[in-house]
Design a protein around this motif. Structure first.
Motif, PDB file in Angstrom:
ATOM      1  N   TYR A  37     -38.629 -95.224-151.507  1.00 25.43           N
ATOM      2  CA  TYR A  37     -37.390 -95.969-151.211  1.00 25.43           C
ATOM      3  C   TYR A  37     -37.120 -96.933-152.303  1.00 25.43           C
ATOM      4  CZ  TYR A  37     -38.597 -95.778-146.212  1.00 25.43           C
ATOM      5  OH  TYR A  37     -39.040 -95.428-144.905  1.00 25.43           O
ATOM      6  N   GLY A  38     -35.814 -97.446-152.452  1.00 21.89           N
ATOM      7  CA  GLY A  38     -35.109 -98.389-153.582  1.00 21.89           C
ATOM      8  C   GLY A  38     -34.446 -99.392-152.525  1.00 21.89           C
ATOM      9  N   VAL A  39     -34.578-100.539-153.194  1.00 23.08           N
ATOM     10  CA  VAL A  39     -33.898-101.524-152.316  1.00 23.08           C
ATOM     11  C   VAL A  39     -32.600-102.255-153.362  1.00 23.08           C
ATOM     12  CG1 VAL A  39     -34.296-103.997-151.675  1.00 23.08           C
ATOM     13  CG2 VAL A  39     -36.103-102.398-151.668  1.00 23.08           C
ATOM     14  N   LEU A  40     -31.493-102.299-152.570  1.00 21.66           N
ATOM     15  CA  LEU A  40     -30.116-102.714-153.125  1.00 21.66           C
ATOM     16  C   LEU A  40     -29.907-104.019-152.560  1.00 21.66           C
ATOM     17  CD1 LEU A  40     -27.691-102.197-154.740  1.00 21.66           C
ATOM     18  CD2 LEU A  40     -26.685-101.163-152.727  1.00 21.66           C
ATOM     19  N   VAL A  41     -29.692-105.132-153.333  1.00 18.82           N
ATOM     20  CA  VAL A  41     -29.350-106.501-152.905  1.00 18.82           C
ATOM     21  C   VAL A  41     -27.917-106.886-153.539  1.00 18.82           C
ATOM     22  CG1 VAL A  41     -30.053-108.573-152.969  1.00 18.82           C
ATOM     23  CG2 VAL A  41     -31.834-107.104-152.979  1.00 18.82           C
ATOM     24  N   ARG A  48     -18.962 -96.443-160.668  1.00 19.47           N
ATOM     25  CA  ARG A  48     -19.886 -97.334-161.456  1.00 19.47           C
ATOM     26  C   ARG A  48     -20.955 -97.962-160.447  1.00 19.47           C
ATOM     27  NH1 ARG A  48     -16.774-102.808-163.365  1.00 19.47           N
ATOM     28  NH2 ARG A  48     -16.197-103.687-161.348  1.00 19.47           N
ATOM     29  N   HIS A  49     -20.847 -98.108-159.377  1.00 19.76           N
ATOM     30  CA  HIS A  49     -21.744 -98.634-158.596  1.00 19.76           C
ATOM     31  C   HIS A  49     -22.893 -97.578-158.107  1.00 19.76           C
ATOM     32  CE1 HIS A  49     -19.278-102.298-158.171  1.00 19.76           C
ATOM     33  NE2 HIS A  49     -18.114-101.223-158.055  1.00 19.76           N
ATOM     34  N   TYR A  50     -22.489 -96.259-157.863  1.00 15.18           N
ATOM     35  CA  TYR A  50     -23.200 -95.222-157.525  1.00 15.18           C
ATOM     36  C   TYR A  50     -24.188 -95.003-158.664  1.00 15.18           C
ATOM     37  CZ  TYR A  50     -24.570 -91.181-154.754  1.00 15.18           C
ATOM     38  OH  TYR A  50     -25.104 -90.398-154.089  1.00 15.18           O
ATOM     39  N   ILE A  51     -23.842 -94.980-159.883  1.00  8.31           N
ATOM     40  CA  ILE A  51     -24.712 -94.927-161.185  1.00  8.31           C
ATOM     41  C   ILE A  51     -25.774 -96.066-161.361  1.00  8.31           C
ATOM     42  CG2 ILE A  51     -23.299 -93.052-162.104  1.00  8.31           C
ATOM     43  CD1 ILE A  51     -22.627 -95.089-164.058  1.00  8.31           C
ATOM     44  N   ASP A  69     -18.975 -95.443-145.482  1.00  4.05           N
ATOM     45  CA  ASP A  69     -19.578 -94.124-145.611  1.00  4.05           C
ATOM     46  C   ASP A  69     -20.623 -94.033-146.732  1.00  4.05           C
ATOM     47  OD1 ASP A  69     -18.116 -93.297-143.601  1.00  4.05           O
ATOM     48  OD2 ASP A  69     -16.618 -92.315-144.720  1.00  4.05           O
ATOM     49  N   PHE A  70     -20.319 -94.704-147.897  1.00  5.91           N
ATOM     50  CA  PHE A  70     -21.007 -94.903-149.134  1.00  5.91           C
ATOM     51  C   PHE A  70     -22.488 -95.628-148.822  1.00  5.91           C
ATOM     52  CE2 PHE A  70     -22.034 -98.086-152.467  1.00  5.91           C
ATOM     53  CZ  PHE A  70     -22.577 -96.983-153.448  1.00  5.91           C
ATOM     54  N   GLU A  71     -22.366 -96.483-148.096  1.00 11.05           N
ATOM     55  CA  GLU A  71     -23.671 -97.135-147.753  1.00 11.05           C
ATOM     56  C   GLU A  71     -24.526 -96.696-146.600  1.00 11.05           C
ATOM     57  OE1 GLU A  71     -21.864-101.738-148.520  1.00 11.05           O
ATOM     58  OE2 GLU A  71     -22.161-101.050-146.789  1.00 11.05           O
ATOM     59  N   ARG A  72     -23.718 -95.679-145.999  1.00 13.99           N
ATOM     60  CA  ARG A  72     -24.417 -94.786-144.739  1.00 13.99           C
ATOM     61  C   ARG A  72     -25.083 -94.140-145.525  1.00 13.99           C
ATOM     62  NH1 ARG A  72     -20.580 -93.738-141.977  1.00 13.99           N
ATOM     63  NH2 ARG A  72     -20.696 -95.331-140.691  1.00 13.99           N
ATOM     64  N   HIS A  73     -24.300 -93.330-146.569  1.00 16.82           N
ATOM     65  CA  HIS A  73     -24.971 -92.181-147.389  1.00 16.82           C
ATOM     66  C   HIS A  73     -26.324 -92.697-147.961  1.00 16.82           C
ATOM     67  CE1 HIS A  73     -25.384 -88.481-150.063  1.00 16.82           C
ATOM     68  NE2 HIS A  73     -25.356 -89.549-151.157  1.00 16.82           N
ATOM     69  N   ILE A  74     -26.349 -93.612-148.699  1.00 13.45           N
ATOM     70  CA  ILE A  74     -27.304 -94.005-149.462  1.00 13.45           C
ATOM     71  C   ILE A  74     -28.686 -94.464-148.572  1.00 13.45           C
ATOM     72  CG2 ILE A  74     -25.754 -94.348-151.586  1.00 13.45           C
ATOM     73  CD1 ILE A  74     -26.318 -97.452-150.990  1.00 13.45           C
ATOM     74  N   HIS A 117     -27.307-100.554-140.722  1.00 12.10           N
ATOM     75  CA  HIS A 117     -28.162 -99.986-141.949  1.00 12.10           C
ATOM     76  C   HIS A 117     -27.800-100.826-143.114  1.00 12.10           C
ATOM     77  CE1 HIS A 117     -24.286 -98.113-141.644  1.00 12.10           C
ATOM     78  NE2 HIS A 117     -24.242 -98.084-142.971  1.00 12.10           N
ATOM     79  N   ALA A 118     -26.668-101.585-142.991  1.00 12.96           N
ATOM     80  CA  ALA A 118     -26.164-102.342-144.385  1.00 12.96           C
ATOM     81  C   ALA A 118     -25.685-103.747-143.745  1.00 12.96           C
ATOM     82  CB  ALA A 118     -25.238-101.452-145.192  1.00 12.96           C
ATOM     83  N   PRO A 119     -26.580-104.603-143.135  1.00 15.30           N
ATOM     84  CA  PRO A 119     -26.005-105.855-142.673  1.00 15.30           C
ATOM     85  C   PRO A 119     -25.785-106.837-143.520  1.00 15.30           C
ATOM     86  CG  PRO A 119     -28.302-105.765-142.587  1.00 15.30           C
ATOM     87  CD  PRO A 119     -28.006-104.676-143.238  1.00 15.30           C
TER      88      PRO A 119
END
Length: 294
Positions: free
Chosen positions: A57-61, A107-110, A167-172, A237-239
Motif C-alpha cells: 500500500y501507499g498513502v496519499l494525504v 502531474r498529480h499521477y506521477i 474516477d482517478f481516485e477510485r482507480h488508485i 474510498h476517498a473521504p
C-alpha cells in the motif's frame, strides 16, 4: 484528553461551510494538545515502517485550504517522526509549460506514493475545480479539445471534471493507495489576523503576497466552490474531512487522529515473516556477531 470522534469531521452529504465550526480546542491547553500530537505521530511513524516492510500500500494525504490555513506547519508537525525516506511532500504551484502540455491530472499521477510510502499533496488536484472555477479563464491555457472560449466552460464541463477526479481516485484506491483528503476550514477573521502577522513580523514578510489580498476579496466564491467540490467528491474510498483550522494545534491532532484510526483498520498491513531458513539460523548469526571483538 478525551477521545476524538473522527466521524464528526467526515463529509457524508451536502456541505454548508457556514454551519461548520472553524475553531476547536477540546477544552485543553496548548501544552496538552502538543503532547497528544507527539504520541499520535510516533505511532504514525511506526506504522509507516511497517507499511514499508509490507510493501503493498501507499498513502496519499491531500491538504486543501485557503491561504494561511496552516498546511505547511501541519505537514512539518504531523510527519516529524517519520523516516525521512518514508514521506514525500509535493507542493503544487502554477502548472509549468511541460505540465500544461499534458492533461491536468498528469502531474498529480506521477507524484503518487510508492508502495510503502506516504505522499502529501500540499494543494492538490482539486485546484482544478477550485482556482480554475473562480478564474475559469485559466482553463483556456490547458488547450483542451473543443474548449475554445469561456462559453465552452459550462456546468457540464465542471460535472465532467468532478467525474474525472472521482474516477482517478477510485482507480488508485483499487490499486493500493489509501486516500485521505483534509480541508482546513479557516474563518475569514483568522485569515485576516494571519495575513497581518505576515506583514508585522519581519521574519514572516517573505510569505506575504499582495495577491493574497486580491484572492481574499473572492472569499465567497471560493467558499461556494469548496462546498460543491467537497459535496461531490467525498466517497467511501476517498473521504473528505473538514478540519477546524483556527487553532493550529488542535487541527494537527485531529488530522493525525483521523489517519491513525483509519490506518489501524488495515489488519493485513504487517511486517513480513523472515524466511524459514534465516529464522532457523538466527541464533547462529547472533553468536557469530557476539564473538567479534572491537
Amino acid at each position: 484528553m478525551k477521545d476524538i470522534n473522527t466521524e464528526d469531521y467526515r463529509v457524508t452529504g451536502k456541505v454548508k461551510l457556514s454551519e461548520i465550526a472553524t475553531h476547536e480546542d477540546f477544552g485543553e491547553s496548548n501544552k496538552k494538545l502538543k503532547k497528544e500530537l507527539k504520541h499520535i505521530r510516533k505511532n504514525l511513524g511506526d506504522f509507516q515502517d511497517t507499511l514499508y516492510a509490507h510493501g503493498k500500500y501507499g498513502v496519499l494525504v491531500c491538504l486543501q485550504g485557503i491561504d494561511t490555513a496552516g498546511k505547511d506547519s501541519l505537514i512539518r508537525e504531523v510527519f516529524k517522526d517519520f523516516n525521512a525516506r518514508g514521506v514525500v511532500v509535493h507542493s503544487f504551484k502554477v502548472p509549468s509549460d511541460v505540465e500544461k502540455s499534458h492533461d491536468y491530472l498528469w502531474r498529480h499521477y506521477i507524484a503518487l506514493p510508492e508502495r510503502g510510502k506516504f505522499s502529501v499533496f500540499n494543494r492538490t488536484h482539486y485546484e482544478n475545480v477550485l482556482v480554475t472555477k473562480v478564474h475559469p479563464e485559466y482553463i483556456l491555457g490547458e488547450n483542451i479539445p473543443k474548449v475554445d472560449s469561456m462559453e465552452d466552460i459550462d456546468e457540464e464541463f465542471w460535472e465532467k471534471r468532478y467525474r474525472q477526479i472521482n474516477d482517478f481516485e477510485r482507480h488508485i484506491a483499487e490499486n493500493g493507495t489509501i486516500i485521505f483528503k483534509f480541508f482546513l476550514h479557516l474563518s475569514k477573521e483568522e485569515q485576516r489576523y494571519r495575513l497581518l502577522r505576515r506583514i508585522r513580523l519581519k521574519r514572516k514578510n517573505w510569505k506575504f503576497s499582495p495577491g493574497d489580498l486580491e484572492e481574499r476579496k473572492l472569499w465567497d466564491k471560493y467558499t461556494t466552490c469548496y462546498e460543491e467540490a467537497l459535496s461531490k467528491t467525498s466517497k467511501e474510498h476517498a473521504p473528505w474531512f473538514v478540519i477546524p483550522a483556527d487553532n493550529k494545534k488542535a487541527a494537527r491532532v485531529i488530522v493525525a487522529s483521523i489517519m491513525m484510526e483509519a490506518l489501524k483498520k488495515y489488519k493485513d498491513i504487517e511486517e513480513p515473516e523472515l524466511d524459514d531458513e534465516i529464522k532457523a539460523n538466527l541464533e547462529i548469526f547472533k553468536k557469530e556477531l557476539e564473538k567479534e571483538t572491537s
